[in-house]
Structures are given as structure tokens and as C-alpha cells.
Scaffold this active site. Structure first.
Site, PDB file in Angstrom:
ATOM      1  N   LEU A 154       0.826  -1.090  -0.032  1.00  0.00           N
ATOM      2  CA  LEU A 154       0.152   0.090   0.053  1.00  0.00           C
ATOM      3  C   LEU A 154       1.032   1.316   0.124  1.00  0.00           C
ATOM      4  CD1 LEU A 154      -2.691  -0.825   2.712  1.00  0.00           C
ATOM      5  CD2 LEU A 154      -2.770  -0.974   0.074  1.00  0.00           C
ATOM      6  N   ASP A 155       0.609   2.135  -0.836  1.00  0.00           N
ATOM      7  CA  ASP A 155       1.492   3.524  -0.807  1.00  0.00           C
ATOM      8  C   ASP A 155       1.404   4.212   0.328  1.00  0.00           C
ATOM      9  OD1 ASP A 155      -0.619   5.502  -1.057  1.00  0.00           O
ATOM     10  OD2 ASP A 155      -0.982   4.853  -3.030  1.00  0.00           O
ATOM     11  N   PHE A 156       2.348   5.330   0.459  1.00  0.00           N
ATOM     12  CA  PHE A 156       2.623   5.852   1.636  1.00  0.00           C
ATOM     13  C   PHE A 156       1.404   6.447   2.265  1.00  0.00           C
ATOM     14  CE2 PHE A 156       4.083   9.718   4.220  1.00  0.00           C
ATOM     15  CZ  PHE A 156       5.211   9.167   4.891  1.00  0.00           C
ATOM     16  N   MET A 157       0.414   7.036   1.838  1.00  0.00           N
ATOM     17  CA  MET A 157      -0.789   7.564   2.214  1.00  0.00           C
ATOM     18  C   MET A 157      -1.866   6.816   2.071  1.00  0.00           C
ATOM     19  SD  MET A 157       0.263  10.244   3.829  1.00  0.00           S
ATOM     20  CE  MET A 157      -1.443  10.905   4.309  1.00  0.00           C
ATOM     21  N   THR A 158      -1.779   5.564   1.669  1.00  0.00           N
ATOM     22  CA  THR A 158      -2.946   4.661   1.453  1.00  0.00           C
ATOM     23  C   THR A 158      -3.027   3.707   2.926  1.00  0.00           C
ATOM     24  OG1 THR A 158      -2.803   4.558  -0.679  1.00  0.00           O
ATOM     25  CG2 THR A 158      -4.081   2.790   0.573  1.00  0.00           C
TER      26      THR A 158
END
Length: 264
Positions: A129-133
């Protein structure tokens, strides 16, 4: 030529770090597979570690991932003995926003390992999951299970809820079922539904099977939407349910067996 060392057969299984019997040998296998099975890293990462001279057998640094072994006796990683593999386990983790799905970050940003509660064995994330997800991230101690769950051919459905700013219609969202190509990247079929509107924002539910890098964000941006919050709510039959950000819950063994049996 591949290096090969066989072990004597017979006898009871060696005890793992928890005192439980470790998984018995399945016969000679490549060292990368054995180390992935033991939860050291993915096969690809192990191949890179071998190239960097970080893995040794009986004190001799290995230079090929084609080394064939029946067990990990005498194998060290960064000078430390490798514990024998245990049975595959799987955990649900609510990844908070604002941390990387990585072991470390050269820029010093927080990672999921800074957010995990103490007491877990060595675990690896299933996908990213990406940084802000935020939302559901599966963790496992077993590299082969990780690989199995990540393979595109398994077609595991990932579900998300996105809060986004902009105007979009249900008809536009339904058009995503045919897939789209954005800047040369082809995204497969996405099942998307307009959940509700809250002022200038909308909540959109999306289900997809590929999980390409930043797929949800890129597809919604293509529709003219700006995502302000993105939550993965489920991965296959496993859901966030009662978890709060930063919490972990192990998947019951019976549920894990059923999940693996359902994979293509």
C-alpha cells in the site's frame, strides 16, 4: 554448476523458534525457495542478498541462488543462523496512513515496521500500500505464501473506499469495467460504485484484481478526481472488520487453509 548438499533423512523435525516442530523437508530445493519459506525475504530479494555476499553455507559465502539444499542447517544471513521454517501463518494489519510498506527508507520516513506491535515473528507484507493509503495489509511469515497471494493469476479481489474531490457519475464509473489505458499503462476491469456524496467530496467503492502501483489513485485522477483518503477494506475473503489503525490480528488456521484452497 549449481552447488548441492544433501542432508540425512529420517528423525524428527527440528524445533522452530517457538518450540513447535518445524515444517519437514520436501526434498532438495533451491536455497532461495527455502529461505523464502523461512520468512527471510522474497525469492527475488534473496537472490539480491546472495549477489551482495550476505548469505553463507558452513562459513562459505554463496555466489549462486541455484544452490540446492534439503534444509537450512549451516546457512547464515549476515552472519546469523537461519531459524527453520514454521507452518505458514497470516495476519491482518490495519496499515495507518503515512508509513511505507518497506523494511527501511533511505529518507528516514516511517515504515510499517515502526507501526507493528511487539511480539510478532519476522513477517513480510503481501503486496504493498502506498505511503498515504491506509487499510488492510496482509502479513506472513512464509515467503511462498506471500508469492502465492501476490501472483496476478490468482485473481484475488482487493476492495477499496476512496474519498475524492470532483464530479463523477455512476455511468463514468461503470465504464471502468472495460478497463482503461493511462499513459501507456493498461488497467484491467474495475467494479466501481458511487457510495455517497458529502459536500464537495464523494465516496467511491472500488474492487479490482490487479493492484498495480497507485492504480486507484491513477484511475480516479484520469476521471478528474483528486483522492484525499484511500482505504483498502478487504483482500479476498479477509476484511478490516474491527481493526483500528496499527492493530494486528492473526487469521485463524482454518480460514487460511480455505483461502489458499480457493486460489487459482
Amino acid at each position: 554448476m549449481p552447488q548441492k548438499r544433501t542432508q540425512k533423512k529420517g528423525g524428527s523435525a527440528a524445533a522452530g523458534p517457538s518450540g513447535k516442530p518445524s515444517v519437514p523437508s520436501a526434498g532438495p530445493q533451491r536455497i532461495a525457495k527455502l529461505l523464502a519459506r523461512a520468512g527471510v525475504a522474497s525469492r527475488r530479494e534473496i537472490e539480491r542478498m546472495i549477489a551482495e555476499g550476505r548469505i553463507a553455507l558452513d562459513g562459505n559465502v554463496l555466489n549462486t541462488p541455484a544452490t540446492i539444499l534439503e534444509a537450512l542447517d549451516g546457512v547464515t544471513v549476515d552472519g546469523k543462523p537461519v531459524r527453520p521454517p514454521e507452518s505458514a501463518r497470516l495476519w491482518r494489519f490495519y496499515k495507518p496512513a503515512g508509513c511505507l510498506t518497506a523494511a527501511n527508507d533511505p529518507k528516514g520516513r516511517p515504515t510499517i515496521y515502526d507501526r507493528l506491535p511487539p511480539g510478532l515473528p519476522r513477517v513480510m507484507p503481501v503486496g504493498r500500500l502506498d505511503f498515504m493509503t491506509e487499510g488492510l495489509l496482509l502479513l506472513t511469515n512464509d515467503g511462498e505464501l506471500k508469492r502465492q497471494l501476490e501472483l496476478p493469476k490468482t485473481g484475488v479481489v482487493r476492495r477499496y473506499r476512496a474519498r475524492a474531490f470532483g464530479d463523477v457519475t455512476q455511468e463514468q464509473l461503470e465504464g471502468l469495467s472495460e478497463g482503461v489505458e493511462i499513459e501507456g499503462v493498461r488497467y484491467g476491469s474495475i467494479d466501481a460504485n458511487l457510495e455517497r456524496r458529502t459536500g464537495a467530496n464523494v465516496w467511491i467503492e472500488m474492487a479490482l484484481t490487479e493492484g498495480k502501483n497507485r492504480e486507484v489513485r491513477n484511475v480516479l485522477a484520469w476521471l478528474g478526481m483528486q483522492v484525499s483518503r484511500l482505504i483498502r477494506t478487504s483482500y479476498g475473503p479477509l476484511a478490516l472488520d474491527e481493526l483500528e489503525p496499527g492493530q494486528v490480528a492473526e487469521v485463524p488456521r482454518e480460514d487460511l487453509f480455505r483461502f489458499r484452497a480457493s486460489l487459482k
